[in-house]
Scaffold this active site. Structure first.
Site, PDB file in Angstrom:
ATOM      1  N   CYS A   2       1.489  22.787 -43.519  1.00  9.26           N
ATOM      2  CA  CYS A   2       0.553  22.230 -44.932  1.00  9.26           C
ATOM      3  C   CYS A   2      -0.213  20.964 -44.456  1.00  9.26           C
ATOM      4  CB  CYS A   2       1.546  22.279 -45.820  1.00  9.26           C
ATOM      5  SG  CYS A   2       2.330  23.725 -46.490  1.00  9.26           S
ATOM      6  N   ARG A  27      -2.357  21.910 -38.049  1.00 11.57           N
ATOM      7  CA  ARG A  27      -0.820  22.112 -38.509  1.00 11.57           C
ATOM      8  C   ARG A  27      -0.322  23.350 -38.889  1.00 11.57           C
ATOM      9  NH1 ARG A  27       0.600  16.649 -40.579  1.00 11.57           N
ATOM     10  NH2 ARG A  27       1.933  17.454 -42.135  1.00 11.57           N
ATOM     11  N   TRP A  74       0.817  26.613 -45.535  1.00 11.20           N
ATOM     12  CA  TRP A  74       1.532  27.602 -44.750  1.00 11.20           C
ATOM     13  C   TRP A  74       2.706  27.918 -45.674  1.00 11.20           C
ATOM     14  CZ3 TRP A  74       6.440  28.097 -42.822  1.00 11.20           C
ATOM     15  CH2 TRP A  74       6.758  28.618 -41.468  1.00 11.20           C
ATOM     16  N   ASN A  98       3.441  19.514 -49.848  1.00 12.58           N
ATOM     17  CA  ASN A  98       3.951  19.927 -48.588  1.00 12.58           C
ATOM     18  C   ASN A  98       5.481  19.716 -48.738  1.00 12.58           C
ATOM     19  OD1 ASN A  98       4.402  20.602 -45.810  1.00 12.58           O
ATOM     20  ND2 ASN A  98       3.978  18.494 -45.250  1.00 12.58           N
ATOM     21  N   GLY A  99       6.294  20.983 -48.243  1.00 14.35           N
ATOM     22  CA  GLY A  99       7.709  20.713 -48.314  1.00 14.35           C
ATOM     23  C   GLY A  99       8.445  21.891 -49.058  1.00 14.35           C
ATOM     24  N   GLU A 479      10.773  27.483 -21.228  1.00 11.61           N
ATOM     25  CA  GLU A 479       9.415  27.162 -21.763  1.00 11.61           C
ATOM     26  C   GLU A 479       8.276  28.128 -21.564  1.00 11.61           C
ATOM     27  OE1 GLU A 479       6.338  24.624 -23.278  1.00 11.61           O
ATOM     28  OE2 GLU A 479       8.281  24.879 -23.858  1.00 11.61           O
ATOM     29  N   GLU A 486       4.506  32.629 -28.184  1.00 10.02           N
ATOM     30  CA  GLU A 486       3.888  31.681 -29.190  1.00 10.02           C
ATOM     31  C   GLU A 486       2.604  32.405 -29.132  1.00 10.02           C
ATOM     32  OE1 GLU A 486       5.366  27.258 -29.917  1.00 10.02           O
ATOM     33  OE2 GLU A 486       4.462  27.754 -27.878  1.00 10.02           O
ATOM     34  N   HIS A 502      24.623  39.816 -15.615  1.00 11.25           N
ATOM     35  CA  HIS A 502      25.453  39.786 -16.733  1.00 11.25           C
ATOM     36  C   HIS A 502      24.779  40.486 -17.709  1.00 11.25           C
ATOM     37  CE1 HIS A 502      28.573  37.503 -14.789  1.00 11.25           C
ATOM     38  NE2 HIS A 502      27.756  36.846 -14.167  1.00 11.25           N
ATOM     39  N   LYS A 602       1.801  23.413 -36.587  1.00 11.72           N
ATOM     40  CA  LYS A 602       2.282  22.349 -35.675  1.00 11.72           C
ATOM     41  C   LYS A 602       3.276  21.541 -35.658  1.00 11.72           C
ATOM     42  CE  LYS A 602       0.768  20.156 -32.038  1.00 11.72           C
ATOM     43  NZ  LYS A 602       1.037  20.206 -30.615  1.00 11.72           N
TER      44      LYS A 602
END
Length: 607
Positions: A2, A27, A74, A98-99, A479, A486, A502, A602
């Protein structure tokens, strides 16, 4: 996650708000909106999807006024649609947030008893409804916001705009970052300094619990206790060239290409004159007084910590625990005496990492952080904050920030090894000499762009992929898998090569690409043995190695990507580049949104 902007200006606010929101696109978001006041009247426009949709709407339904707020959302509570998009409005109050307001359901129930209903699925609407409820009781805007904040549980950065108040913004921060920008008879609010960079270089960062009452000529801040607070005005320097693509198709491509230069900058900062020793800023740190390091992070930063665990334990013989921040904070582990707690975060605002840091306050002997934003909450709350000097990173998938994190962590590990007597002066000077040559090796690898692209075109046809590595390549395998899923949305998993038998070997068939990260290091033979098991079952191996490794093991592989030869301790930093390039070109081949992949943000400033 956001983005918030606010403007009290001399010029029309709508275009300024939209332009500032564009600088916050990195973001992550799925809807956007703005609200302005024109001749004392509050109005708003909202749209789903990219900011261009909001811009199109404003062409047909313009908003006038020189005061306003804006938001990129978001989605958390409620689907990404126009009704749930910010700003939210209740009567004469508009708010962006935001939150997460954790007790919004209880507040909704309370408001219902006063005959106040809701029209969206969001937690944020409840904030606007509560503020309007207090206004209707005769409170001033400042009193109404103060009363509202006292009822909220959770995390928030908030900015309020009021009908009939063209010279007033009220902003508040608890758990999510927020900054106030100072102009000449103008004031601004932003989630971070990037949004405000073209408008001002004079920034006040709100601290935890702060509430700011803002007019064009004044800023009054009260702290969590309601006391007046004098927060510093800082002059910041943001290179605006870092916020454009610099001739590249995507920010991610630009940021991959910047790695040699930003790593060179970091080395210049941390290596003493002559390059034979490491200098730690401030009072430094005495690793002889530390018995253990607890490293905590999320996402790619967590994988940087996994890599650093090998360095600290092998080079400095210093035990390291690595935790995902969201697990660490709720596991509530004991923190033994003489433990250094180290937190890694690109933004320095990652909610779970910040909460883990606060858990360690008063328990760990020292709190360290590795961050890209020196003014961030994590940096400010650390005993020692180590900047990675990566510059602004816009692409959601971290590239240059990751390799700069690795570089700083390696420098710290070498310093620890030297202080603890595990590496003598000549040994340290040799490792640092090798490290100074790393940007050159990265430049050589970047010249393989076409090779990575051709390989990725084949990889883009797959639905799944595996990544394998041993030792220092094990975190890098993770990574590589993370980067691929992603931005290309290909399902990918990573395993330590020795774990293949395994369970994961059951997945191997002729349709399964397997990326094997195997420089010719001390574990090369064992990794190649596992690779042969994959090939024997028809798996398509993409081998990432050096010339010596290729000479021994490239026969029969699907693709072979040959990296420059570097000291074994440096391989994680160098081999991050092919992992990034494979993911990037695969995503381009598939036509996905490279810089802003779906569902991702982000900076994760909420749990």
């Amino acid at each position: 996650m956001c983005g918030i902007v606010g403007v009290l200006g001399h010029h029309e606010a709508a275009p300024i708000l939209v332009e500032a929101l564009k600088r916050l696109e990195y973001r992550g978001y799925d809807s956007a909106g703005i609200a302005t006041i024109d001749h004392g009247t509050l109005d708003r426009r909202r749209a789903v999807g990219k900011l261009i949709n909001l811009s199109d709407l404003l062409v047909h339904e313009p908003l006038a006024g020189k005061a306003g707020i804006g938001h990129t959302r978001w989605a958390t509570h409620g689907a990404p649609n126009v009704e749930n998009a910010h700003p939210h409005r209740a009567g004469s109050v508009a708010v962006v947030h935001n939150g997460i307001i954790e007790n919004f359901r209880e507040l909704r129930t309370e408001l219902t008893t006063h005959g106040i209903g809701h029209s969206t699925d969001t937690d944020t609407e409840t904030v606007a409804l509560m503020a309007q409820h207090f206004l209707s009781q005769g409170m001033t805007p400042t009193e109404a916001v103060t009363a509202t904040l006292g009822r909220l549980d959770g995390a928030y950065a908030l900015c309020f705009l009021f009908d009939g108040e063209p010279d007033l913004l009220i902003a508040a921060r608890k758990g999510s970052p927020l900054a106030v920008g100072h102009g000449d008879g103008e004031m601004f609010v932003g989630s971070d300094a990037i949004a405000l960079a073209p408008l001002t270089d004079r920034i006040t960062y709100l601290e935890e619990g702060d509430c700011a009452v803002i007019t064009r000529d004044s800023l009054t801040i009260t702290d969590a206790n309601g006391e007046l607070a004098n927060r510093e005005i800082r002059t910041i320097q943001i290179d605006t060239s870092n916020v454009d693509k610099g001739g590249h198709k995507h920010f991610m491509a630009k940021e991959i290409a910047e790695q040699p230069s930003v790593i060179a900058d970091a080395l210049g900062y941390y290596l003493a004159k002559g390059g034979r020793d490491v200098k730690i800023p401030g009072d430094g740190i005495d690793f002889n007084k530390i018995d253990r390091i607890a490293m905590v992070a999320c996402g790619t930063a967590y994988l940087a910590c996994m890599t650093a665990k090998y360095w600290f334990e092998q080079l400095a013989e210093l035990p390291v625990d690595v935790d995902i921040a969201s697990e660490f904070r709720y596991r509530e582990p004991p923190v033994p005496e003489n433990t250094a707690a180290l937190f890694v975060s690109q933004s320095g605002e990652t909610a779970d990492t910040l909460a883990a840091l606060r858990y360690c306050e008063g328990k760990a002997s020292t709190i360290l952080s590795v961050v890209n934003v020196p003014e961030s909450s994590i940096a400010r709350e650390s005993d020692l904050a180590l900047p990675i000097l990566a510059g602004t990173e816009i692409g959601v998938a971290s590239t240059k920030a990751f390799t700069c994190q690795l570089t700083v962590l390696l420098v710290m590990a070498l310093k620890a090894a030297h202080q603890r007597g595990k590496l003598d002066d000549e040994g340290l000077a040799d490792k640092l000499s090798q490290l100074r040559g790393l940007p050159t090796s990265l430049n050589v690898a970047l010249e393989m762009n076409d090779t990575f692209r051709h390989c990725a075109i084949r990889l883009a046809k797959a639905d799944n992929a595996l990544f394998l590595g041993r030792g220092l390549m094990y975190p890098l395998a993770h990574e590589g898998a993370l980067k691929l899923k992603e931005i290309s949305y290909i399902h990918a998993e990573a395993y330590a090569s020795g774990e293949l038998k395994h369970g994961p070997i059951a997945l191997i068939d002729e349709n399964m690409p397997v990326v094997v990260m195997a420089p010719r290091d001390s574990l090369f033979d064992k990794t190649v043995s596992n690779m042969q098991e994959v090939m024997a079952r028809g798996g398509k191996v993409i081998l990432i190695t050096d010339a010596a490794g290729a000479k021994e093991a490239r026969d029969g592989v699907w693709q072979c990507l040959i990296m420059p030869e570097v000291d074994e301790v440096l391989t994680p930093i160098l081999y991050a580049l092919p992992a990034q390039m494979l993911a990037y070109h695969t995503a381009v081949a598939k036509g996905t949104d490279v810089d802003q992949p779906r569902n991702l943000a982000k900076s994760v400033t909420v749990e």
